[in-house]
Scaffold this active site. Structure first.
Site, mmCIF file in Angstrom:
data_model
loop_
_atom_site.group_PDB
_atom_site.id
_atom_site.type_symbol
_atom_site.label_atom_id
_atom_site.label_comp_id
_atom_site.label_asym_id
_atom_site.label_seq_id
_atom_site.Cartn_x
_atom_site.Cartn_y
_atom_site.Cartn_z
ATOM 1 N N GLU A 32 -1.526 11.972 -13.726
ATOM 2 C CA GLU A 32 -0.251 11.387 -14.138
ATOM 3 C C GLU A 32 -0.057 10.031 -13.467
ATOM 4 O O GLU A 32 -0.235 9.911 -12.263
ATOM 5 C CB GLU A 32 0.907 12.316 -13.719
ATOM 6 C CG GLU A 32 0.861 13.662 -14.403
ATOM 7 C CD GLU A 32 1.529 14.765 -13.573
ATOM 8 O OE1 GLU A 32 2.374 14.457 -12.706
ATOM 9 O OE2 GLU A 32 1.190 15.932 -13.781
ATOM 10 N N GLU A 62 -0.519 19.833 -14.727
ATOM 11 C CA GLU A 62 -1.469 20.002 -13.624
ATOM 12 C C GLU A 62 -2.556 21.017 -13.934
ATOM 13 O O GLU A 62 -3.724 20.832 -13.563
ATOM 14 C CB GLU A 62 -0.747 20.384 -12.330
ATOM 15 C CG GLU A 62 0.006 19.231 -11.681
ATOM 16 C CD GLU A 62 1.297 18.903 -12.387
ATOM 17 O OE1 GLU A 62 1.738 19.709 -13.239
ATOM 18 O OE2 GLU A 62 1.884 17.835 -12.100
ATOM 19 N N ASP A 87 1.919 19.894 -3.188
ATOM 20 C CA ASP A 87 2.897 20.862 -3.688
ATOM 21 C C ASP A 87 2.730 21.108 -5.196
ATOM 22 O O ASP A 87 2.967 22.204 -5.684
ATOM 23 C CB ASP A 87 4.305 20.354 -3.396
ATOM 24 C CG ASP A 87 4.413 19.762 -1.990
ATOM 25 O OD1 ASP A 87 5.044 20.380 -1.141
ATOM 26 O OD2 ASP A 87 3.827 18.684 -1.736
ATOM 27 N N PHE A 88 2.350 20.079 -5.944
ATOM 28 C CA PHE A 88 2.173 20.263 -7.393
ATOM 29 C C PHE A 88 0.778 20.774 -7.721
ATOM 30 O O PHE A 88 0.532 21.255 -8.825
ATOM 31 C CB PHE A 88 2.425 18.967 -8.169
ATOM 32 C CG PHE A 88 3.730 18.300 -7.864
ATOM 33 C CD1 PHE A 88 4.815 19.025 -7.389
ATOM 34 C CD2 PHE A 88 3.884 16.942 -8.044
ATOM 35 C CE1 PHE A 88 6.019 18.409 -7.097
ATOM 36 C CE2 PHE A 88 5.077 16.317 -7.757
ATOM 37 C CZ PHE A 88 6.151 17.040 -7.276
ATOM 38 N N HIS A 131 8.352 19.243 -1.410
ATOM 39 C CA HIS A 131 7.564 18.003 -1.395
ATOM 40 C C HIS A 131 7.027 17.688 -0.009
ATOM 41 O O HIS A 131 6.748 16.538 0.298
ATOM 42 C CB HIS A 131 8.413 16.820 -1.870
ATOM 43 C CG HIS A 131 8.696 16.788 -3.338
ATOM 44 N ND1 HIS A 131 9.581 17.641 -3.943
ATOM 45 C CD2 HIS A 131 8.203 16.004 -4.333
ATOM 46 C CE1 HIS A 131 9.629 17.370 -5.240
ATOM 47 N NE2 HIS A 131 8.804 16.383 -5.501
HETATM 48 C C1 LIG Z 1 4.692 20.000 -11.679
HETATM 49 C C2 LIG Z 1 5.099 18.625 -11.334
HETATM 50 N N1 LIG Z 1 4.294 17.598 -11.651
HETATM 51 C C3 LIG Z 1 4.659 16.334 -11.353
HETATM 52 C C4 LIG Z 1 5.852 16.084 -10.741
HETATM 53 C C5 LIG Z 1 6.265 14.663 -10.411
HETATM 54 N N2 LIG Z 1 7.346 14.249 -11.287
HETATM 55 C C6 LIG Z 1 8.635 14.385 -10.922
HETATM 56 S S1 LIG Z 1 9.674 13.954 -12.143
HETATM 57 C C7 LIG Z 1 8.411 13.538 -13.163
HETATM 58 C C8 LIG Z 1 8.696 13.027 -14.551
HETATM 59 C C9 LIG Z 1 9.382 14.058 -15.342
HETATM 60 O O1 LIG Z 1 9.640 13.576 -16.617
HETATM 61 P P1 LIG Z 1 10.675 14.325 -17.536
HETATM 62 O O2 LIG Z 1 10.390 15.791 -17.558
HETATM 63 O O3 LIG Z 1 10.685 13.626 -18.846
HETATM 64 O O4 LIG Z 1 12.067 14.155 -16.797
HETATM 65 P P2 LIG Z 1 12.820 12.806 -16.412
HETATM 66 O O5 LIG Z 1 12.333 12.393 -15.060
HETATM 67 O O6 LIG Z 1 12.488 11.813 -17.461
HETATM 68 O O7 LIG Z 1 14.255 13.166 -16.369
HETATM 69 C C10 LIG Z 1 7.193 13.766 -12.556
HETATM 70 C C11 LIG Z 1 5.889 13.506 -13.178
HETATM 71 C C12 LIG Z 1 6.652 17.184 -10.408
HETATM 72 N N3 LIG Z 1 7.820 17.021 -9.776
HETATM 73 N N4 LIG Z 1 6.275 18.428 -10.724
#
Ligand SMILES: Cc1ncc(C[n+]2csc(CCOP(=O)(O)OP(=O)(O)O)c2C)c(N)n1
Lengths: 321, 344
Positions: A32, A62, A87-88, A131
């Site tokens: 990502e 993931e 953590d992820f 985290h």
């Molecule tokens: C399982 C996991 N992978 C990656 C992340 C890192 N991360 C946090 S928010 C985010 C984007 C999420 O996008 P979306 O679901 O569209 O929600 P938005 O932030 O746009 O509200 C990512 C990749 C995470 N928190 N958890």
């Protein structure tokens, strides 16, 4: 003439991946936000240089990222698999534990999984329980994987290159708050997997640590030195296969071993080192890690999970006393 | 500019929706200011001076979705949220002051300072928590809805907010399937703000996204302009009613926009400024204001709502600032019953 540069921990990582990608067309990156350089800049510029076919942006998936990494590796690529934070990585745990780690053995050596799964670990300031984990012991417990946790820019450069050349799955744990740390990086310096680094030399006590805790231990060693106590400080660098030779030789000399880690002390990797040293050398052992609590958000709560230089020095003196 | 549906919303409800959105905006603006220089995530160091530390994910521009949906919920309904959960929590009825205390990490916060912004929660109003793991709230919502069914809490429902990025993780598909198989009383709400951290969601998502995936599992899905609070309110009214009535799961796909960066320090330099400019044109609060004014509300009444929200937030900031830190021993409480915090 060796080329030496002043680089940050994250820049050193970029350079390592870049050099491996130049040297070996099979090396690819997937995860990502990697196309934009990764959330810590640890892939900065790589997609511009190598294109989107080799630095592959993925959905938030993931399990699929790790599983696809296994498939890519079986089919002849050498993927760098980005998990963002340790953590992820738990969201891709089955793919790592039951697939990546087992493949070579389970299929009688027919398949090989040369992937490097990068998963920054440790306490991320004010980021609370989901985290800030240090899960290296989970991975060290798994037959089939190499576990690496570099503490300096040089090591991050050299060990990442070694990990990419190693041919088996590597769990590569950079620290979430070391990215800005600067240091000299010699591009030609090879650091083999499985070899520890002696940070301070002394005969009074052996201190073993890794990742960011090496900093606390270094400060503790300086404080101990001011009191006339010369500690032998070893940065393990690789947790599997850990450098028993260096650690045990030191323990045999000092007869005192203190293992320090950021992870929860209970069932941590320090227990493995302490037990091994006690069995092999009969030395006195002690461990120092976090209490068995999730990391809290408020500064006062987060501080309860931190192992500082003072605690290290105190534990060392207790072991000597 | 506004939805043709909106004239159906009586003015008194319209002003209540406006109030919810304005309170969310005021709360987040204040939290953002209090976090200046303090966010640690994504490469930044936390400054000791910041009152709100840690990653702060703002929902600026998305306020119409929680406002319009949660207006139909009762305290006994459950809600699960994302990392971007301030709006959901406020809209479900959580106390604003205790929320601010939690963002400050204080003992008087909802989580006693243990969680912060990313884990904001108020179980007393059925808000089961913001979550640091993308898509983690979906199966939890399914479990809560399943419990409502087992416990025969007929008429109670669970609402699950998630982002457009979350639909690419397995738990989204697994949760939708389960909800349909057991005909659970759950309303899935996709807040489609077009971004997933620094990556645009569209190019990373095959097909038409949340609604199409729901349809493939025979879950009725409805798309709505998520920046039109009246449209959200009206569509959610129908879906909530159907779910409450035992109709099984539904999905609401709300199209909105993430005005700020992913976290408060992220300036979103990766984004085309024209895209942001276009989106800001459709700001849900400004739109609602214009609509209410043209339907009989007075500027004075709407100004009063805004001023009240600002006063409320100012008071919350002062209370949070003066509130005590958690006791260090709290780090060892609520871990588990047996052997909590023991290590030697
Ligand atoms: C399982 C996991 N992978 C990656 C992340 C890192 N991360 C946090 S928010 C985010 C984007 C999420 O996008 P979306 O679901 O569209 O929600 P938005 O932030 O746009 O509200 C990512 C990749 C995470 N928190 N958890």
């Amino acid at each position: 003439m060796a080329l030496t540069k002043d680089l940050s921990y994250s820049e050193a990582a970029v350079l390592a991946v870049q050099r491996e990608m130049e040297a070996d067309a099979r090396v690819v990156v997937l995860g990502e936000d990697v196309g934009r350089g990764g959330i810590f800049g640890q892939y900065k510029g790589l997609q511009q240089t190598f294109g989107a076919e080799r630095v592959i942006d993925t959905p938030i998936s993931e399990a699929a990222i790790m599983g696809a990494g296994v498939g890519m590796a079986l089919a002849g690529l050498r993927p760098v698999v980005e998990m963002r934070v340790v953590d992820f990585a738990l969201c891709g745990m089955d793919e790592l534990v039951n697939q990546a780690a087992k493949n070579r053995f389970m299929f009688g050596g027919q398949g090989r999984v040369p992937l490097v799964a990068r998963m920054p670990g440790g306490i991320w300031d004010a980021s609370a329980a989901q985290h800030s984990q240090s899960l290296e012991a989970w991975f060290a417990h798994l037959p089939g994987v190499v576990v690496v946790s570099p503490s300096t820019p040089q090591d991050n450069y050299s060990l990442l290159r070694a990990a990419l050349q190693c041919g088996d799955p590597v769990v590569y744990i950079e620290h979430k708050t070391l990215w800005g740390l600067r240091g000299e990086v010699d591009e030609d310096m090879a650091v083999p997997l499985g070899k520890a680094r002696r940070v301070r030399e002394g005969n009074a006590i052996t201190i073993v640590s890794w990742s960011k805790q090496v900093q606390a231990c270094t400060a503790a060693c300086d404080a101990l030195a001011a009191e006339g106590i010369a500690a032998d400080l070893i940065d393990l660098r690789t947790l599997w296969l850990w450098d028993r030779e260096t650690v045990l030789a030191s323990c045999a000399r000092t007869q005192r071993l203190l293992v320090v880690h950021e992870a929860v002390q209970v069932a941590g990797f320090g227990a493995e080192i302490a037990a091994t040293a006690a069995e092999a050398t009969g030395c006195r052992v002690a461990r120092l890690g976090a209490p068995r609590i999730p990391v809290g958000y408020a500064p006062v709560l987060e501080a309860q999970s931190r192992v500082g230089a003072e605690a290290v020095a105190t534990a060392a003196k207790k072991l000597l006393g | 500019m506004d939805s043709s549906n909106s004239s159906a919303t009586p003015r008194i409800i319209g002003e209540a929706l406006y109030r919810t959105m304005v309170r969310i905006r005021a709360f987040e603006n204040a939290a953002e200011a209090a976090s200046q220089g303090g966010v640690s995530a994504y490469g930044q160091q936390a400054a000791g001076s910041a009152k709100v530390r840690g990653p702060l994910h703002l929902s600026t521009g998305q306020e119409a979705v929680p406002a319009g949906v949660c207006a139909h919920l009762r305290v006994s309904d459950y809600l699960t949220s994302t990392h971007r959960g301030h709006g959901h929590t406020l809209a479900k009825g959580a106390d604003l002051v205790r929320m601010m205390c939690e963002l400050f990490g204080k003992a008087t916060g909802f989580n006693g300072g243990k969680g912060g912004s990313m884990h904001i929660a108020d179980f007393s109003v059925g808000m089961l928590g913001a979550n640091g793991v993308v898509a983690a709230g979906l199966p939890i919502a399914v479990g809560a809805a399943h419990a409502q069914k087992v416990l025969k809490k007929n008429g109670d429902i669970t609402v699950c907010f998630f982002g457009d990025g979350a639909i690419n993780r397995g738990p989204f598909l697994e949760a939708l399937n389960w909800a349909r198989v057991y005909e659970l009383p759950v309303l899935f709400v996709c807040e489609d703000n077009r971004w997933s951290a620094t990556t645009a969601s569209g190019p990373m998502t095959a097909g038409e996204g949340a609604s199409a995936r729901a349809a493939s599992m025979d879950i009725a899905a409805t798309q709505v302009d998520g920046n039109d609070v009246f449209a959200v309110h009206e569509t959610a009214a129908r879906l909530v009613h159907e779910v409450r009535d035992g109709g099984g799961p539904r999905l609401l796909h709300a199209l909105t926009y993430r005005v700020k960066g992913h976290v408060s320090v992220d300036l979103a330099a990766y984004r085309d400024p024209a895209e942001l400019a276009a989106a800001v044109e459709t700001d849900p609060i400004a739109r609602a204001r214009g609509h209410l004014l043209s339907h009989g509300a007075t500027a004075a009444a709407l100004d009063a709502i805004e001023n009240a929200a600002r006063d409320e937030v100012d008071t919350a900031l002062a209370i949070a600032d003066a509130a005590p830190w958690p006791d260090a021993t709290a780090a060892f409480t609520d871990v588990q019953t047996i052997g909590a915090g023991q290590w030697h």
